[in-house]
Scaffold this active site. Structure first.
Site, PDB file in Angstrom:
ATOM      1  N   ASP A 138       4.056   2.713  -2.440  1.00 48.08           N
ATOM      2  CA  ASP A 138       2.652   3.031  -2.681  1.00 48.08           C
ATOM      3  C   ASP A 138       2.137   3.933  -1.566  1.00 48.08           C
ATOM      4  OD1 ASP A 138       2.522   1.317  -0.527  1.00 48.08           O
ATOM      5  OD2 ASP A 138       1.106  -0.093  -1.427  1.00 48.08           O
ATOM      6  N   ASP A 140      -0.242  -6.937   3.777  1.00 45.01           N
ATOM      7  CA  ASP A 140      -1.282  -7.801   4.344  1.00 45.01           C
ATOM      8  C   ASP A 140      -1.627  -7.373   5.771  1.00 45.01           C
ATOM      9  OD1 ASP A 140      -1.562  -9.344   2.074  1.00 45.01           O
ATOM     10  OD2 ASP A 140      -0.268 -10.973   2.778  1.00 45.01           O
TER      11      ASP A 140
END
Length: 407
Positions: free
Chosen positions: A302, A376
């Site tokens: 991504d 995260d």
């Protein structure tokens, strides 16, 4: 056997960017993403990988995973996630609902970067801070997708039901636009809304026509196809065979290459959401003798993970790319820079995984869990909740900007 859906035409707004008519012809037990990434990295000769930084980052990540008790079950701790009851019960309504929620999230999990990054007014969705807390906040980025769908469910709109969102009568475009309405302080709307609408219609129709109208029905068909011995990679391939909008692949230098970000993340989210409390318990979605074999999957290429890999000095960016990123210039889908960024990220995380195994990790190390952790971490760094110490880092540069349905 499932029935393959009609392929999208080149005039579809979703598939103008690219669409290959042929599905994967790779060997049954091989993930074509790794050789694809190796090929792209070699052909582009643009992004480089710092192998010394790979080793140091592997030690750092291994230590953090251990200290923070970061496991697949960490998935259940995210405040916006819908969690299924335990132990697994495929007849339970909440299991059914959780699966449909995961499927739609992964179908729409792309392109959340804002034209107003670092400025007021970026797209956001106002909803609770969590399912268990009525205090409200504006969620941005990926979390805006979850907040929008959760808000709709709370308002009594069955937005995650494929039978509902596949129907233009029951669920008109105007209602979907309402579901994704921005917070009052937002000065922009959700990117690629029309493409998301088209994808919802497509995947909903496939589920309804071929799999009984649910993701659970799709998983049951997958298990029947493989005699309950299917692995995570088998499920990825079943997804790409069944849904054109999950086929994250293109022709490049005369070769078909595969990135499969959303197909792999759909399977990884399913694996994590239903990861058993006790490791010795068979995984309910992958009950076969081999189990899920989650290590067959790669990271999810991504725009966020390449950013943190560069921060960790693992990826070496040319000065020309850093200038483009700092000026906020877009990288076109399929461009040398964009393809190299995605490919380098895949290979870099594979190398980190191998180093972690060499360092004596007691647990099965997967690129999936490394990706979960790095994503995260990137979000925590973004809001100042955490900083990296003990290893060399680069200044954080903006994530690359590519408008795409693939990530």
């Amino acid at each position: 056997m499932f029935t393959k859906t009609t392929k999208a035409t080149s005039s579809s707004p979703v598939f103008d960017e690219k669409h290959l008519e042929e599905s994967s012809s790779s060997p049954h037990n091989a993930n074509p993403v790794v050789p694809s990434a190796e090929f792209v990295l070699e052909q582009t000769k643009f992004i480089k990988i710092n192998h010394d930084a790979v080793k140091k980052a592997a030690e750092y990540i291994l230590q953090k995973l251990s200290c923070e008790s970061y496991t697949p079950r960490t998935w259940r701790t995210h405040p916006l996630h819908i969690c299924s009851p335990e132990p697994y019960d495929h007849n339970h309504a909440d299991t059914f609902a959780c699966l449909n929620w995961i499927f739609l999230i992964s179908s729409l999990n792309f392109s959340f970067w804002s034209e107003k990054e670092g400025q007021p007014g970026k797209y956001g969705v106002e909803w609770r801070t969590s399912w268990h807390n009525k205090t409200r906040k504006v969620h941005t980025g990926y979390w805006s997708l979850l907040a929008a769908l959760n808000r709709a469910l709370e308002e009594g709109i069955p937005i995650t039901d494929p039978k509902f969102y596949s129907s233009e009568t029951q669920c008109p475009d105007s209602l979907i636009a309402h579901v994704f309405r921005a917070a009052p302080e937002s000065a922009e709307s959700l990117p690629l809304l029309n493409e998301r609408l088209a994808i919802m219609r497509e995947v909903g129709a496939v589920l309804c026509n071929d799999f009984g109208g649910s993701y659970l029905g799709f998983l049951e068909a997958f298990q029947r196809k493989h005699g309950n011995e299917g692995t995570a990679l088998d499920l990825v391939k079943f997804v790409t065979d069944s849904f054109p909008s999950f086929r994250d692949e293109r022709a490049f230098y005369g070769r078909q290459v595969f990135f499969w970000k959303r197909p792999q993340i759909l399977v990884a989210e399913t694996w994590a959401a239903f990861y058993p409390e006790h490791p010795d318990t068979p995984h309910p979605i992958f009950p076969g003798h081999s189990g899920p074999r989650i290590s067959d999957l790669t990271m999810f290429a991504d725009y966020r993970v390449p950013q943190i890999l560069h921060h960790l000095c693992i990826l070496i960016y040319p000065a020309s790319l850093i200038r483009k990123l700092r000026k906020g210039r877009r990288l076109e889908p399929g461009s040398r820079e964009e393809m190299s960024l995605r490919a380098a990220s895949i290979i870099a995380v594979e190398q980190v995984r191998k180093e972690m195994i060499a360092d004596g990790s007691d647990e099965e190390v997967s690129s999936v869990l490394i990706d979960f952790y790095l994503w995260d971490l990137a979000k925590k760094l973004e809001v100042g909740e955490e900083h990296i110490s003990g290893i060399q880092t680069n200044d954080i540069v903006p994530a690359h900007r590519t408008r795409s349905i693939w990530y």
